[in-house]
Design an enzyme around this catalytic site. Structure first.
Site, PDB file in Angstrom:
ATOM      1  N   CYS A 100      23.977  -4.950  26.935  1.00 29.03           N
ATOM      2  CA  CYS A 100      23.215  -5.114  25.919  1.00 29.03           C
ATOM      3  C   CYS A 100      22.290  -6.392  26.116  1.00 29.03           C
ATOM      4  CB  CYS A 100      24.336  -5.819  24.693  1.00 29.03           C
ATOM      5  SG  CYS A 100      23.886  -6.497  23.421  1.00 29.03           S
ATOM      6  N   CYS A 104      17.430  -7.545  20.153  1.00 31.63           N
ATOM      7  CA  CYS A 104      16.991  -6.630  19.005  1.00 31.63           C
ATOM      8  C   CYS A 104      17.548  -6.991  17.495  1.00 31.63           C
ATOM      9  CB  CYS A 104      17.712  -4.959  19.380  1.00 31.63           C
ATOM     10  SG  CYS A 104      17.930  -4.714  21.081  1.00 31.63           S
ATOM     11  N   THR A 191      25.724 -11.313  18.541  1.00 32.98           N
ATOM     12  CA  THR A 191      25.019 -11.147  19.683  1.00 32.98           C
ATOM     13  C   THR A 191      24.086 -11.920  20.104  1.00 32.98           C
ATOM     14  OG1 THR A 191      25.866  -8.862  19.300  1.00 32.98           O
ATOM     15  CG2 THR A 191      23.719  -9.152  20.749  1.00 32.98           C
ATOM     16  N   GLU A 257      28.686 -12.524  22.791  1.00 33.25           N
ATOM     17  CA  GLU A 257      29.002 -12.541  21.443  1.00 33.25           C
ATOM     18  C   GLU A 257      29.506 -14.017  21.373  1.00 33.25           C
ATOM     19  OE1 GLU A 257      29.286  -9.250  22.611  1.00 33.25           O
ATOM     20  OE2 GLU A 257      27.600  -8.742  21.198  1.00 33.25           O
ATOM     21  N   HIS A 292      19.186  -1.284  12.948  1.00 34.13           N
ATOM     22  CA  HIS A 292      20.030  -1.699  13.852  1.00 34.13           C
ATOM     23  C   HIS A 292      20.920  -0.278  14.468  1.00 34.13           C
ATOM     24  CE1 HIS A 292      21.202  -4.416  17.066  1.00 34.13           C
ATOM     25  NE2 HIS A 292      22.436  -4.404  16.876  1.00 34.13           N
ATOM     26  N   TYR A 296      20.543   1.908  18.286  1.00 33.84           N
ATOM     27  CA  TYR A 296      21.678   2.150  19.170  1.00 33.84           C
ATOM     28  C   TYR A 296      21.481   3.562  19.694  1.00 33.84           C
ATOM     29  CZ  TYR A 296      25.063  -1.446  17.957  1.00 33.84           C
ATOM     30  OH  TYR A 296      25.696  -2.651  17.910  1.00 33.84           O
ATOM     31  N   CYS A 299      19.202   1.629  23.059  1.00 33.67           N
ATOM     32  CA  CYS A 299      19.762   1.140  23.970  1.00 33.67           C
ATOM     33  C   CYS A 299      21.106   1.586  24.459  1.00 33.67           C
ATOM     34  CB  CYS A 299      20.433  -0.324  23.424  1.00 33.67           C
ATOM     35  SG  CYS A 299      21.694  -0.296  22.300  1.00 33.67           S
ATOM     36  N   GLU A 455      31.530  -1.940  20.892  1.00 35.54           N
ATOM     37  CA  GLU A 455      30.209  -2.246  20.211  1.00 35.54           C
ATOM     38  C   GLU A 455      29.627  -0.943  19.430  1.00 35.54           C
ATOM     39  OE1 GLU A 455      26.584  -3.534  21.693  1.00 35.54           O
ATOM     40  OE2 GLU A 455      26.643  -5.486  20.291  1.00 35.54           O
TER      41      GLU A 455
HETATM   42 FE1  SF4 Z   1      22.519  -5.167  22.036  1.00 37.43          FE
HETATM   43 FE2  SF4 Z   1      21.702  -2.769  21.712  1.00 37.43          FE
HETATM   44 FE3  SF4 Z   1      22.233  -4.232  19.464  1.00 37.43          FE
HETATM   45 FE4  SF4 Z   1      20.165  -4.446  21.295  1.00 37.43          FE
HETATM   46  S1  SF4 Z   1      20.430  -2.751  19.842  1.00 37.43           S
HETATM   47  S2  SF4 Z   1      21.360  -6.046  20.394  1.00 37.43           S
HETATM   48  S3  SF4 Z   1      21.108  -3.881  23.119  1.00 37.43           S
HETATM   49  S4  SF4 Z   1      23.680  -3.375  20.786  1.00 37.43           S
HETATM   50 FE    FE Z   2      24.456  -4.480  18.677  1.00 34.72          FE
END
Ligand code: SF4
Ligand code: FE
Length: 491
Positions: A100, A104, A191, A257, A292, A296, A299, A455
């Site tokens: 991660c 983001c 995060t 985190e 968000h 996902y 990422c 996560e």
């Molecule tokens: Fe982390 Fe994925 Fe959230 Fe970006 S979208 S902060 S990489 S978990």
């Molecule tokens: Fe996240």
């Protein structure tokens, strides 16, 4: 100011007075701490790739606020094309880090607060949107990383914020002043919080009239007076303190985190974007969560790409790559991973323009995306473990492989014995097999499993949160009408 390089980003963190605690102690040089540093390296990739010509189109954008080139992580999406590029950028970064990369949450918060503050002003004649635009220009120009902070500790889940025995369990105003507000509370599971220059705070759930003091959005620097952070543990995190580069699995990168505490922090009015307009809390939550959940679909897919590659390597090193069931498992992993990507792209392509002018993803498709993310990475990880074999959790330590202590009748060392018995495909050095096993262990069970597994379940909202949104957005009444129309049923 121009975009920061990765080195400049890391140096900029040193200049902050961020208060970080871990294992019960204050960590003064947290930038070089072996447990924290991989997460900094990971976030630094968002700066490094933005400097590279081949990734400029994905990693940078033209700010609608200034006309300047900015890192895409600070950009307001100007159309479906920007939304799609965002997902592609996240897949790329997942591929480069297998972790991660944290930045983001700020991007998603920028876009959600931008559109929501516009609509609050429209109703109340407040100046939150102007405040927010000025704040965002400041972040874009400095190329800062911002922690988009939504999740409160929440205390007793059966109670609203104002009903909690301890008012601090949701971030709230304790003093309204002429020149700003004073806030108390905390944000949990944050995060990249320690690696951020600033924090953008949002309410965590819908709120009622009695929750006015908790209906808040504001920004503050990481080292503001009264802010401190307590670092979150990860499985196998102390392996990062060991010597060597194999047992840690992913030596260079990782996620992060932390619990971020606000102990009577003063926020000047110009950094306040919601202050009591409780009926807009839900809009802000839905929009941030929607973005968000889209994220996902980028990422986790990038990390999935690396895990599929690692599983294929393990099969090759085990000498099993030609087995038909291995090929089939790799097909299944790819199918699941690309399905997630399809969802990320689809909710972006169906994006719509908000009243403020930036683009929001399709909420139904983004929630379907995230609901699949709560399941598929688990199955992909299960298949990776299946292909790798039990050795990924039973192999002796790297220091055993390096050991010159004699154990054999003919003078063989521990290292030689390990090398002999853990060899498989004769064309492959045992060390390569060791590396790939520990890497898979790291992603499925170790510190990177925080990002890839748990996560995937709870980040951007736990599975039930998406099911509620799918119910709200699913238009069952409209679908009933479709059936009535075709069957000729009239009420
Ligand atoms: Fe982390 Fe994925 Fe959230 Fe970006 S979208 S902060 S990489 S978990
Ligand atoms: Fe996240």
């Amino acid at each position: 100011m121009a975009l920061m390089t990765a080195e400049q980003y890391i140096e900029s963190l040193r200049k902050l007075g961020t208060r970080v605690y871990m294992f019960g102690e204050k960590i003064d040089n947290w930038v070089d701490h072996p447990i924290i540093r991989p997460s900094i390296n990971c976030l630094a990739m968002t700066y490094e790739l933005a400097q590279q010509e081949e990734y400029k189109d994905l990693m940078t954008a033209t700010s609608n606020l200034t006309g300047h080139t900015v890192n895409r992580f600070t950009h307001l999406h100007q159309g479906p094309d920007d939304l799609i590029k965002k997902v592609k950028m996240q897949r790329l970064l997942g591929q480069k880090t297998a972790s991660c990369f944290q930045r983001c949450v700020g991007m998603d918060a920028f876009n959600a607060v931008y559109s929501t503050s516009f609509e609050i002003d429209e109703k109340y004649g407040t100046s939150y949107h102007e405040n927010f635009k000025n704040f965002l220009i400041e972040m874009q120009e400095a190329d800062y990383t911002v922690d988009g902070a939504m999740t409160d500790p929440k205390g007793d889940r059966s109670k609203a914020p104002h009903q909690q025995e301890d008012a601090d369990l949701f971030v709230h105003v304790v003093e309204q002043r002429e020149d700003g507000i004073v806030v108390c509370g905390a944000k949990a599971h944050q995060t990249g919080a320690v690696n951020s220059h600033w924090h953008l705070i949002m309410p965590t759930q819908s709120m009622g009239e009695n929750d006015k003091d908790w209906a808040l959005s504001f920004a503050c620097p990481s080292d503001a007076e009264g802010v401190y952070m307590i670092y979150g543990r990860q499985s196998c995190d102390t392996r990062k303190m060991e010597e060597g580069s194999i047992d840690v699995g992913n030596k260079k990168f990782g996620g992060q985190e932390a619990l971020v505490v606000f102990d009577h922090v003063f926020i000047p009015s110009k950094y306040v974007f919601m202050n009591g307009e409780y009926e807009f809390a839900n809009m802000l939550v839905e929009r941030f969560a929607g973005y968000h959940r889209q994220s996902y679909g980028g990422c986790k897919v990038g990390v999935g790409d690396v895990l599929i590659g690692a599983a294929a390597l393990a099969a090759e090193y085990n000498g099993a790559e030609k087995a038909s069931h291995i090929k089939d498992k790799l097909i299944e992993m790819t199918h699941l991973n690309e399905t997630l990507y399809c969802c990320g792209i689809a909710c972006s392509a169906e994006g719509w323009k908000t009243k403020a002018g930036n683009y929001q993803i399709d909420l139904l498709l983004a929630n379907v995306c995230k609901q699949n993310v709560t399941r598929f990475p688990y199955e992909i990880a299960r298949l990776a473990e299946d292909i790798a074999g039990g050795l990924m959790v039973t192999m002796p330590a790297e220091s055993d492989f390096d050991s010159e202590t004699v154990v054999g009748r003919n003078g063989e060392t521990i290292g030689q014995i390990c090398d002999k018995f853990f060899a498989a495909n004769p064309a492959i050095p045992t060390e390569n097999r060791q590396r790939v096993m520990r890497f898979i262990e790291n992603m499925c069970l170790g510190s990177s499993a925080v990002g890839y597994r748990t996560e995937s379940l709870h980040g951007a909202g736990s599975p039930q949160a998406q099911r509620i949104m799918i119910q709200r957005q699913g238009n069952i009444q409209g679908k009933k009408q479709l059936a009535k129309d075709i069957t000729g049923i009239e009420d």
